[in-house]
Design a protein around this motif. Sequence first.
Motif, PDB file in Angstrom:
ATOM      1  N   ALA A 141       0.886  -1.041  -0.347  1.00  0.00           N
ATOM      2  CA  ALA A 141      -0.535   0.280   0.070  1.00  0.00           C
ATOM      3  C   ALA A 141       0.857   1.432   0.211  1.00  0.00           C
ATOM      4  CB  ALA A 141      -0.825   0.203   1.162  1.00  0.00           C
ATOM      5  N   GLU A 142       0.229   2.312  -0.731  1.00  0.00           N
ATOM      6  CA  GLU A 142       1.284   3.531  -0.219  1.00  0.00           C
ATOM      7  C   GLU A 142       0.167   5.044  -0.333  1.00  0.00           C
ATOM      8  OE1 GLU A 142       5.122   4.014  -3.401  1.00  0.00           O
ATOM      9  OE2 GLU A 142       3.632   4.753  -4.781  1.00  0.00           O
ATOM     10  N   LEU A 143       1.293   5.436   0.821  1.00  0.00           N
ATOM     11  CA  LEU A 143       0.477   6.861   0.971  1.00  0.00           C
ATOM     12  C   LEU A 143       0.820   7.713   0.150  1.00  0.00           C
ATOM     13  CD1 LEU A 143      -1.842   8.381   2.878  1.00  0.00           C
ATOM     14  CD2 LEU A 143       0.579   8.334   4.467  1.00  0.00           C
ATOM     15  N   THR A 144      -0.223   8.638  -0.898  1.00  0.00           N
ATOM     16  CA  THR A 144       0.801   9.615  -1.405  1.00  0.00           C
ATOM     17  C   THR A 144      -0.466  11.226  -0.315  1.00  0.00           C
ATOM     18  OG1 THR A 144       0.769   9.491  -3.362  1.00  0.00           O
ATOM     19  CG2 THR A 144       0.740  11.345  -3.350  1.00  0.00           C
ATOM     20  N   THR A 145       0.382  12.237   0.261  1.00  0.00           N
ATOM     21  CA  THR A 145       0.519  13.126   0.976  1.00  0.00           C
ATOM     22  C   THR A 145       1.167  13.630   0.790  1.00  0.00           C
ATOM     23  OG1 THR A 145       0.061  13.823   3.675  1.00  0.00           O
ATOM     24  CG2 THR A 145       1.905  12.197   2.643  1.00  0.00           C
ATOM     25  N   PRO A 146       1.069  15.730   0.808  1.00  0.00           N
ATOM     26  CA  PRO A 146       1.487  17.140   0.658  1.00  0.00           C
ATOM     27  C   PRO A 146       2.722  16.933   2.120  1.00  0.00           C
ATOM     28  CG  PRO A 146      -0.481  17.326   1.636  1.00  0.00           C
ATOM     29  CD  PRO A 146      -0.769  15.935   1.459  1.00  0.00           C
ATOM     30  N   ASN A 207      -4.110  10.482  -1.204  1.00  0.00           N
ATOM     31  CA  ASN A 207      -4.767   9.349  -0.503  1.00  0.00           C
ATOM     32  C   ASN A 207      -4.097   7.673  -0.738  1.00  0.00           C
ATOM     33  OD1 ASN A 207      -3.633   7.515  -3.576  1.00  0.00           O
ATOM     34  ND2 ASN A 207      -3.803   9.448  -4.310  1.00  0.00           N
ATOM     35  N   TRP A 208      -4.977   6.771  -0.428  1.00  0.00           N
ATOM     36  CA  TRP A 208      -3.814   5.089  -0.178  1.00  0.00           C
ATOM     37  C   TRP A 208      -4.010   4.736  -1.826  1.00  0.00           C
ATOM     38  CZ3 TRP A 208      -0.420   3.261   3.099  1.00  0.00           C
ATOM     39  CH2 TRP A 208      -0.493   3.807   4.205  1.00  0.00           C
ATOM     40  N   LEU A 209      -2.446   3.893  -2.458  1.00  0.00           N
ATOM     41  CA  LEU A 209      -3.387   3.256  -3.417  1.00  0.00           C
ATOM     42  C   LEU A 209      -2.724   1.608  -2.421  1.00  0.00           C
ATOM     43  CD1 LEU A 209      -3.592   3.239  -6.368  1.00  0.00           C
ATOM     44  CD2 LEU A 209      -0.897   3.575  -6.112  1.00  0.00           C
ATOM     45  N   LEU A 210      -3.482   0.898  -3.302  1.00  0.00           N
ATOM     46  CA  LEU A 210      -3.554  -1.086  -3.032  1.00  0.00           C
ATOM     47  C   LEU A 210      -2.624  -1.190  -4.357  1.00  0.00           C
ATOM     48  CD1 LEU A 210      -5.291  -0.053  -0.309  1.00  0.00           C
ATOM     49  CD2 LEU A 210      -6.905  -1.354  -1.393  1.00  0.00           C
ATOM     50  N   TYR A 211      -2.139  -1.681  -4.212  1.00  0.00           N
ATOM     51  CA  TYR A 211      -0.595  -2.994  -5.133  1.00  0.00           C
ATOM     52  C   TYR A 211      -1.475  -4.225  -4.678  1.00  0.00           C
ATOM     53  CZ  TYR A 211       2.189   0.937  -6.060  1.00  0.00           C
ATOM     54  OH  TYR A 211       3.234   2.137  -6.336  1.00  0.00           O
ATOM     55  N   PHE A 212      -1.927  -4.443  -5.866  1.00  0.00           N
ATOM     56  CA  PHE A 212      -2.355  -6.771  -6.325  1.00  0.00           C
ATOM     57  C   PHE A 212      -1.147  -7.501  -7.377  1.00  0.00           C
ATOM     58  CE2 PHE A 212      -5.924  -3.879  -4.767  1.00  0.00           C
ATOM     59  CZ  PHE A 212      -6.539  -5.051  -3.971  1.00  0.00           C
ATOM     60  N   ARG A 254      -9.370   3.607  -8.688  1.00  0.00           N
ATOM     61  CA  ARG A 254      -7.435   3.523  -8.477  1.00  0.00           C
ATOM     62  C   ARG A 254      -7.589   2.184  -8.026  1.00  0.00           C
ATOM     63  NH1 ARG A 254      -4.449   8.096 -10.299  1.00  0.00           N
ATOM     64  NH2 ARG A 254      -5.702   8.108 -11.639  1.00  0.00           N
ATOM     65  N   LEU A 255      -6.430   1.423  -8.770  1.00  0.00           N
ATOM     66  CA  LEU A 255      -5.586   0.090  -8.043  1.00  0.00           C
ATOM     67  C   LEU A 255      -3.835   0.158  -8.729  1.00  0.00           C
ATOM     68  CD1 LEU A 255      -6.779  -3.008  -9.434  1.00  0.00           C
ATOM     69  CD2 LEU A 255      -7.698  -1.353  -9.997  1.00  0.00           C
ATOM     70  N   ALA A 256      -3.137  -0.736  -8.269  1.00  0.00           N
ATOM     71  CA  ALA A 256      -1.782  -0.965  -8.987  1.00  0.00           C
ATOM     72  C   ALA A 256      -1.723  -1.911  -8.924  1.00  0.00           C
ATOM     73  CB  ALA A 256      -0.689  -0.020  -7.771  1.00  0.00           C
ATOM     74  N   PHE A 257      -0.710  -3.049  -9.523  1.00  0.00           N
ATOM     75  CA  PHE A 257      -0.395  -3.953  -9.877  1.00  0.00           C
ATOM     76  C   PHE A 257       1.088  -4.043  -9.756  1.00  0.00           C
ATOM     77  CE2 PHE A 257      -3.465  -3.924 -13.288  1.00  0.00           C
ATOM     78  CZ  PHE A 257      -4.589  -4.667 -12.667  1.00  0.00           C
ATOM     79  N   MET A 258       1.833  -5.228  -8.961  1.00  0.00           N
ATOM     80  CA  MET A 258       3.169  -5.498  -9.314  1.00  0.00           C
ATOM     81  C   MET A 258       3.557  -6.807  -8.912  1.00  0.00           C
ATOM     82  SD  MET A 258       5.901  -4.083  -7.943  1.00  0.00           S
ATOM     83  CE  MET A 258       6.087  -2.804  -7.374  1.00  0.00           C
TER      84      MET A 258
END
Length: 265
Positions: A141-146, A207-212, A254-258
Amino acid sequence: MLTTRYVQGSPNWADLATPDIEGAKSFYGGVLGWDHVSAGPEYGGYGMFQLNGKTVAGAMQLPAEQAPPSWTLYLQTSDADATATAVKDNGGTVVNEPMSVKDLGRMTMCADPAGADFATWQPGTNSGLEAVDGPGSLCWAELTTPDKDAATGFYGSVFGWETSTTPMPGGGGEYTMVHPAGKGPDGMFAGIVPSEADPTPDTTGPNWLLYFGTADCDAAVASSDRLGGTTVQEPTDIEGVGRFAVVNDPYGARLAFMQGFAQDA
């Protein structure tokens, strides 16, 4: 790495809010090989995505005006009420106060001080996801934050997270990684990046981006495109880590693949 041996502050659930559950079943089944199992009429249409008979995520159809299509990350707590108080005391927002889901557990919907949504889960009879850290399951999981420092302070105070850093590929500063208290770097499950370092800036905000996990990132993106998804970040190699991509599903979640992350470590 993620594990199903859940402890305070570790990810233990993830679910999808979508305006079209039938369409989501088709998309995620085609891209990640998931099956969908209803939790039963008493749970208001909530269901589980499963892979090889193990639950890898939850899902629920919600009208777009009630909730935007999105993935939500849940963090374990041993006391939902105490954690909700800590969220408020540290500048976050409790969107929905702790509520019991029959005997399964207690959940709380929250936002951190920058506005990134997340949830907490206090296990009852449902201890959490049954499979993580492999192809077709949540692996990062990845948090994008200012404000990265403010974010690490908030989550550290609320959940006891500890951090370590590693250089960003290409010399773009440092990548902050987090793990539960006392677990050390082997327990890393998420990263924190400043908004200006986001390679896919848009209007999503913090936001939190979840990787699968996936065995083939390029194939997953091709399947996503074919089934109505939109590619946000084309497959990209990260030296020493693997190959990742970011997509929106057909409804905008939105989601991500790894590929080659923890499952090949």
